[in-house]
Design an enzyme around this catalytic site. Structure first.
Site, PDB file in Angstrom:
ATOM      1  N   ARG A 133       6.301  -0.949  -2.160  1.00 50.78           N
ATOM      2  CA  ARG A 133       5.473   0.107  -3.215  1.00 50.78           C
ATOM      3  C   ARG A 133       4.380   0.675  -2.117  1.00 50.78           C
ATOM      4  NH1 ARG A 133       7.305  -3.765  -5.839  1.00 50.78           N
ATOM      5  NH2 ARG A 133       7.106  -5.106  -4.158  1.00 50.78           N
ATOM      6  N   THR A 134       3.998  -0.311  -1.472  1.00 49.56           N
ATOM      7  CA  THR A 134       2.521   0.728  -0.362  1.00 49.56           C
ATOM      8  C   THR A 134       3.504   1.285   0.731  1.00 49.56           C
ATOM      9  OG1 THR A 134       2.143  -1.743  -0.779  1.00 49.56           O
ATOM     10  CG2 THR A 134       0.545   0.315   0.832  1.00 49.56           C
ATOM     11  N   LYS A 187       7.636  -4.348  23.648  1.00 53.17           N
ATOM     12  CA  LYS A 187       7.420  -5.207  24.715  1.00 53.17           C
ATOM     13  C   LYS A 187       6.247  -5.289  25.491  1.00 53.17           C
ATOM     14  CE  LYS A 187       9.692  -0.809  25.112  1.00 53.17           C
ATOM     15  NZ  LYS A 187      10.110   1.019  25.022  1.00 53.17           N
ATOM     16  N   ARG A 243       0.123  -1.826   7.577  1.00 51.59           N
ATOM     17  CA  ARG A 243       0.378  -2.940   7.305  1.00 51.59           C
ATOM     18  C   ARG A 243       0.082  -3.531   8.626  1.00 51.59           C
ATOM     19  NH1 ARG A 243       3.769  -4.898   2.977  1.00 51.59           N
ATOM     20  NH2 ARG A 243       1.612  -3.915   1.235  1.00 51.59           N
ATOM     21  N   HIS A 260      -6.289  -6.428   0.934  1.00 52.48           N
ATOM     22  CA  HIS A 260      -4.912  -5.277   0.999  1.00 52.48           C
ATOM     23  C   HIS A 260      -6.030  -3.949  -0.780  1.00 52.48           C
ATOM     24  CE1 HIS A 260      -2.149  -2.504  -0.423  1.00 52.48           C
ATOM     25  NE2 HIS A 260      -1.434  -3.907  -0.421  1.00 52.48           N
TER      26      HIS A 260
HETATM   27  N1   CP Z   1       2.078  -4.636  -3.861  1.00 50.06           N
HETATM   28  C1   CP Z   1       2.516  -4.131  -2.736  1.00 50.06           C
HETATM   29  O1   CP Z   1       1.847  -4.642  -2.209  1.00 50.06           O
HETATM   30  O2   CP Z   1       3.268  -4.387  -2.721  1.00 50.06           O
HETATM   31  P1   CP Z   1       4.788  -3.946  -1.288  1.00 50.06           P
HETATM   32  O3   CP Z   1       4.801  -5.268  -0.556  1.00 50.06           O
HETATM   33  O4   CP Z   1       6.025  -3.143  -2.341  1.00 50.06           O
HETATM   34  O5   CP Z   1       4.497  -2.853  -0.325  1.00 50.06           O
END
Ligand code: CP
Length: 306
Positions: free
Chosen positions: A55-56, A85, A106, A134
């Protein structure tokens, strides 16, 4: 670096900024319906994902494309970037910020986005930092509540599942502290309770909350059920995971107890904690929630470039 608009954590948002962002996201729904625009044709977004995502990453990349921009990046960055590396995160960010106008990252480590922002010459968006935060997920969660309930003030919100490692729960709790008379119920197995640092923040902000192990006990009263996955990959041992998994499942029986006006959210992915028989119920808002991620992220991209 000063003067840049980074999105690093949920505590940076106040009520006025949230209202403005939600208004902007509403406008982005129309932009997306029309197929997008050419607002940022010369901008490049880097997506740097050290942990898996559907999703993100996809919604950020879609957001950038819908706004006329371009995207470069890598998933599985621990393998497919020079991290393998031995390059430091700081050096990687210094390099990528020279190639793009925005970095969406991320990472596995709490605080990684802040470290990135400290050396970046372009805005950094935290797309999840380990079990820390998040913030963009929490923004779309809140947008969904606002959109579907018409308000956030006064709601009883139950957060269920992996509350220790659940970074979306931490960020959402911080955002909810901006609203009046919300009541939070944290429901979790004993070994994944809500961290004390989150409770301390809620105490400082005067937010009403309780902790319990009894989901059925609040089924009739909560307005929002925020279900989360027990994140197997974050547990120190299989034994600890087995103590937490499978305890709370939203199914037809629980649904029958809930208010007609209730809403079920989940940041997704799910792994059995919401039975598919719930999906067709209008109270199941989690797929609409994921869709809202596109609009919120379009609004955030615009904000980073304004
Ligand atoms: N909710 C969420 O962060 O989904 P993903 O891990 O698929 O990005």
């Amino acid at each position: 670096m000063s003067g840049l608009y980074h999105v690093l954590g949920a505590k940076q948002f106040d009520r006025a900024e949230l209202d403005g962002l939600f208004e902007s996201a509403k406008g982005m729904e129309q932009v997306a319906r029309e197929g997008g625009n050419q607002q940022f044709p010369n901008k490049i977004m880097s997506t740097l994902f050290f942990e898996a995502s559907t999703r993100t990453r996809f919604s950020f990349e879609s957001a950038m494309h819908r706004l006329g921009g371009r995207v470069i990046g890598t998933e599985n960055a621990s393998q497919f970037s020079s991290t393998i590396k031995g390059e430091t995160l700081e050096d990687t960010i210094r390099i990528i910020s020279g190639y793009s106008d925005l970095i969406v990252m991320r990472h596995t480590d709490i605080g990684a986005a802040k470290r990135a922002a400290a050396v970046s010459s372009v805005p950094v968006i935290n797309a999840g930092d380990g079990s820390g935060e998040h913030p963009t997920q929490a923004l779309l969660d809140l947008y969904t509540i606002q959109k579907e309930f018409g308000r956030i003030d006064g709601l009883h919100i139950a957060m269920i599942g992996d509350l220790t490692y659940g970074r979306t729960v931490h960020s959402l709790s911080y955002l909810l502290a901006n609203y009046k008379d919300v009541h939070l119920t944290f429901i979790s197995p004993d070994n994944v309770r809500i961290p004390s640092y989150v409770k301390q923040y809620l105490d400082e902000k005067g937010v009403s909350y309780e902790e319990t192990i009894d989901l059925a006990g609040i089924a009739k009263t909560a307005d929002v059920f925020y279900q989360t996955r027990i994140q197997k990959e974050r547990f120190p041992s299989p034994e600890e995971y087995s103590k937490a998994e499978g305890k709370y499942i939203i199914d037809r029986k629980l649904l029958d107890e809930m208010k007609a006006s209730a809403m079920i959210l989940h940041p997704l992915p799910r792994a059995g904690e919401i039975h598919p028989e719930v999906d067709s119920d209008p109270r199941a808002a989690y797929f609409r929630q994921a869709q809202n991620g596109l609009y919120i992220r379009m609004a955030l991209v615009e904000k980073c470039f304004s």
